[in-house]
Design an enzyme around this catalytic site. Structure first.
Site: not given
Ligand code: COA
Length: 362
Positions: A246, A305
């Site tokens: 998140h 989710e």
């Molecule tokens: N699975 C695996 N790795 C994950 C991850 C996940 N669900 N969510 C984040 N990471 C990792 C990223 O790959 C990144 O790793 P790295 O630094 O080695 O590249 C690190 O965590 C930071 O990710 P970042 O993109 O900065 O996080 P964010 O704050 O932009 O992303 C979300 C938040 C929700 C978009 C992300 O966690 C995600 O894509 N989750 C899956 C989709 C989901 O469940 N969405 C519903 C949200 S309520």
């Protein structure tokens, strides 16, 4: 410049507070775990709209008017043609909502709250080749959604579970779709425009489009024994595990626990596929351990989710409709924020840094 506006404060709000460190969500002064205990969808509408819109927000009156609005908007499903029926459910909802008049009063707000609740069940039935079921204005919004979906009166456990879901996801700080709603409201456009823009933002897989893929993931994993290997392979391919991580929470998303609790009575009443919940539990444990090991610098935990997928599946919604159900619940948050912005905010107009080519000298 902050890419993704991370940690940028762009609004003052009295609507909800997301504490990402403590894993706490407060909606208008009430902690989620207390709110979800006994509030219905109608209660949370009153809670969020209070003071932001003129009109009678007493529960019985609101329930009556919302029921009346559901009956009124049902006429709009006549405009669904074969061409539009090919689109994903949330896109059909967006197209139908686009036809509603813009406005800023309680009438416009109630129409926008009723519309997605009526449109989604009708869309799902039409896609299945079934006749849409007309709303019953005397039912609560949650009971009526389930009745329009499946026909017949839903069980009390199912109505309570849908209420819990709609309350849990009603508002959540300045998330992407709510921000979109506020940006549009800040220009003086009406509530329909705000809700439409917000639906567009919600449908992306990084926001509200994740729960369908959670079920796809569980199906692909298939058995508890396969969880660890499958999850590791997905991460090896550079994929993200749906239902985890998140932008704000650094601990467990409190909404995940609220929904896990809401599922319990359904499980006890034998209204949930027990095998699937056991698989989900094993996948959750395996994913948490693997993420901890492979991403030690980024605390990644379950988000809303994951349990949304299990709950909505148990309530009979097909997975391609999950984003649409999210929109049904979040519309009240979008409307409340749009009203707050319109009443107290300024035109939202940030600036960008130009990094393109410079004009050639003459
Ligand atoms: N699975 C695996 N790795 C994950 C991850 C996940 N669900 N969510 C984040 N990471 C990792 C990223 O790959 C990144 O790793 P790295 O630094 O080695 O590249 C690190 O965590 C930071 O990710 P970042 O993109 O900065 O996080 P964010 O704050 O932009 O992303 C979300 C938040 C929700 C978009 C992300 O966690 C995600 O894509 N989750 C899956 C989709 C989901 O469940 N969405 C519903 C949200 S309520």
């Amino acid at each position: 410049m902050k890419n993704g506006l991370e940690d940028v404060i762009a609004a003052e709000t009295q609507l909800s507070d997301v504490d990402g460190e403590a894993g706490r969500l407060v909606i208008r002064g009430v902690s989620l775990e207390h709110l979800v205990d006994d509030a219905s969808y109608e209660d949370v509408v009153i809670l969020l709209l209070g003071g932001l819109i003129e009109g009678n927000l007493q529960k019985e009156e609101l329930r009556r008017r919302l029921g009346h609005m559901r009956t009124e908007v049902f006429a709009d499903i006549r405009t669904i043609d074969d061409h539009i029926l090919e689109l994903p459910p949330v896109d059909i909802m967006r197209a139908l909502i686009a036809r509603l008049p813009d406005g800023d009063d309680l009438e416009a707000a109630l129409r926008l709250l009723a519309a997605p609740a009526v449109f989604l069940p009708a869309i799902l039935r039409l896609k299945n080749g079934d006749k849409p079921i007309a709303p019953s204005s005397s039912l609560s919004q949650s009971a009526d959604i389930l009745a329009m979906l499946g026909g017949g009166l839903p069980s009390a456990e199912k109505v309570k579970a849908l209420d819990a879901y709609l309350v849990t996801i009603s508002d959540h700080g300045l998330n992407a779709s709510t921000f979109a709603s506020r940006v549009i409201a800040s220009t003086g456009a009406g509530l329909t425009s705000s809700v439409l823009g917000a639906i567009g933002a919600l449908k992306g897989p990084l926001h509200g489009g994740a729960p369908g893929p959670v079920l796809d993931m569980l199906d692909a994993i298939g058995t508890q024994e396969n969880a660890k290997a499958w999850l590791n392979q997905a991460l090896d391919r550079g994929e993200r595990l749906m239902g985890f991580g998140h932008r704000v929470y650094r601990v467990r998303d409190p909404r995940a626990d609220a929904l896990k609790l809401a599922l319990k009575p359904l499980i006890e009443a034998g209204q949930v596929d027990r095998e699937r919940t056991e698989l989900a539990s094993a996948v959750e444990q395996a994913a948490l351990a693997i993420l901890k090991e492979r991403k030690p610098d980024r605390p990644l935990d379950v988000n809303v989710e994951f349990y949304t997928a299990l709950l909505l599946d148990a309530l009979g919604f097909p997975r391609d409709a999950f984003t649409g159900v999210f929109a049904i619940g979040r519309t009240i948050g979008w409307i409340a924020h749009a009203r707050e912005q319109a009443l107290k905010g300024r035109l939202i107009r940030p600036r960008s840094v130009y990094v393109g080519p410079l004009p050639r000298a003459a």
